[in-house]
Design an enzyme around this catalytic site. Structure first.
Site, PDB file in Angstrom:
ATOM      1  NE  ARG A 103     -33.935  -1.339   8.063  1.00  0.00           N
ATOM      2  CZ  ARG A 103     -33.493  -0.567   7.079  1.00  0.00           C
ATOM      3  NH1 ARG A 103     -32.450  -0.951   6.348  1.00  0.00           N
ATOM      4  NH2 ARG A 103     -34.079   0.586   6.825  1.00  0.00           N
TER       5      ARG A 103
ATOM      6  CE  LYS B 234     -37.292  -1.985   6.794  1.00  0.00           C
ATOM      7  NZ  LYS B 234     -38.291  -1.157   7.504  1.00  0.00           N
TER       8      LYS B 234
ATOM      9  CG  HIS C 202     -34.118  -1.669  15.292  1.00  0.00           C
ATOM     10  ND1 HIS C 202     -33.796  -2.142  14.036  1.00  0.00           N
ATOM     11  CD2 HIS C 202     -34.761  -0.488  15.080  1.00  0.00           C
ATOM     12  CE1 HIS C 202     -34.229  -1.309  13.115  1.00  0.00           C
ATOM     13  NE2 HIS C 202     -34.808  -0.286  13.714  1.00  0.00           N
TER      14      HIS C 202
ATOM     15  NE  ARG D 205     -32.090   1.074  11.183  1.00  0.00           N
ATOM     16  CZ  ARG D 205     -31.570   1.329   9.975  1.00  0.00           C
ATOM     17  NH1 ARG D 205     -30.339   0.951   9.703  1.00  0.00           N
ATOM     18  NH2 ARG D 205     -32.278   1.948   9.048  1.00  0.00           N
TER      19      ARG D 205
ATOM     20  CG  HIS E 224     -34.065   6.009   7.625  1.00  0.00           C
ATOM     21  ND1 HIS E 224     -33.814   6.800   8.728  1.00  0.00           N
ATOM     22  CD2 HIS E 224     -34.271   4.754   8.111  1.00  0.00           C
ATOM     23  CE1 HIS E 224     -33.862   6.059   9.819  1.00  0.00           C
ATOM     24  NE2 HIS E 224     -34.130   4.815   9.466  1.00  0.00           N
TER      25      HIS E 224
ATOM     26  CE1 TYR F   2     -32.709   6.851  15.935  1.00  0.00           C
ATOM     27  CE2 TYR F   2     -32.940   7.322  13.600  1.00  0.00           C
ATOM     28  CZ  TYR F   2     -32.970   6.431  14.646  1.00  0.00           C
ATOM     29  OH  TYR F   2     -33.272   5.114  14.407  1.00  0.00           O
TER      30      TYR F   2
END
Length: 308
Positions: free
Chosen positions: A154, A178, A254, A257, A280, A289
């Site tokens: 990110r 995150k 992004h 990514r 994730h 994806y």
């Protein structure tokens, strides 16, 4: 007009919640800022509609979110505001400010799941040709692009990257994602080569600028004034390169990514590995994806199915 007592109490609880998700949960500055904006908008609506924002009914919340729809806002925007409210009310319950949970599930909007956009091979080639490798800024921009596509990071993760996070000898990088979760992502040889060239011939020259000077700055990416580059600065440079490459205006950092994940799956990587590389929390987030790589799935069935 002075805020009502209900409004003052709501704003005080929102402030405490923002401190909690920032200092205790360690959410990224971008997420904290977004949650703060969403909850301030909610507090303003509650004040104007005489609603107790700490004890709303499902009808109140439906009315609040309905205004976004009437204004023609995207379902993703509604969902973002709802996500902030969910987190806020969970925290209120957890911290003892509410006796029970708010029934937010009854007001959730239906979202159309959009497939992420990815770069074509031609677009990637044009983007990587855009930096001017004869100058320090161009070397930095080339390293930025290589690390984007090599790690699937990110933009906030790349902006926080420090020199000690990249291990050239092991060809890997440590990313802080995150919730302050760390993950290690390997680097391919080309990315290491471009990164080392930037460290040797680009970054030292950028740090000679009088603004900071010397080795005081530990950030990997520095501006032409010798300052650490934040997410906005990296995003600006990406936009400059994108325009120079003549590719679509809707391409964002992004997108790199998304392209990283799609290329890995298309090359045969398993879904769990891609999940770990992207950081994730849920496999369902990564599964989107697979919709972009139907040929890979057909090939997997042909290879693995006993009757294939």
């Amino acid at each position: 007009m002075a805020p009502s007592s209900l409004q003052s109490e709501l704003l005080a609880q929102i402030d405490d919640f923002i401190v909690f998700i920032s200092c205790v949960e360690g959410l990224s500055p971008e997420t904290v800022r977004a949650y703060g904006q969403h909850l301030e908008a909610y507090a303003d609506w509650c004040e104007s509609h005489a609603v107790d924002g700490l004890d709303p009914s499902s009808r109140d919340l439906r009315s609040y979110l309905a205004e976004f729809r009437r204004d023609g806002r995207a379902s993703t925007t509604v969902a973002a505001h709802l996500s902030a409210l969910r987190s806020f009310f969970r925290w209120l319950e957890y911290s003892g400010h509410r006796a029970g949970a708010v029934p937010l599930a009854t007001v959730a909007p239906k979202q159309r799941r959009e497939l992420p956009h990815v770069l074509t091979a031609e677009e990637l080639a044009a983007l990587f040709d855009a930096p001017d490798l004869s100058c320090p800024v161009g070397l930095r921009d080339a390293a930025m692009l290589e690390l984007f596509i090599a790690t699937g990071a990110r933009i906030s993760e790349l902006s926080r990257l420090e020199l000690g996070d990249v291990c050239v000898a092991e060809r890997q990088v440590r990313l802080l994602g995150k919730g302050s979760k760390e993950r290690i992502v390997p680097l391919y040889a080309r990315a290491v080569e471009v990164y080392e060239r930037y460290l040797e011939n680009g970054r030292p020259n950028l740090l000679r600028a009088p603004a900071l000077g010397g080795d005081a700055c530990r950030a990997v990416f520095v501006s032409d004034r010798g300052r650490a580059m934040n997410s906005d600065a990296l995003r600006y440079r990406f936009d400059v390169l994108k325009r120079k490459a003549g590719i679509s205006s809707d391409i964002t950092p992004h997108t790199m990514r998304h392209t990283f994940a799609t290329e890995l799956l298309g090359g045969g990587a398993d879904l769990r590995s891609v999940q770990e590389l992207l950081g994730h929390a849920s496999l369902s987030t990564t599964q989107i994806y697979t919709h972009l790589t139907p040929d890979r799935l057909k090939s997997a069935v042909a290879r693995a199915h006993p009757r294939g």
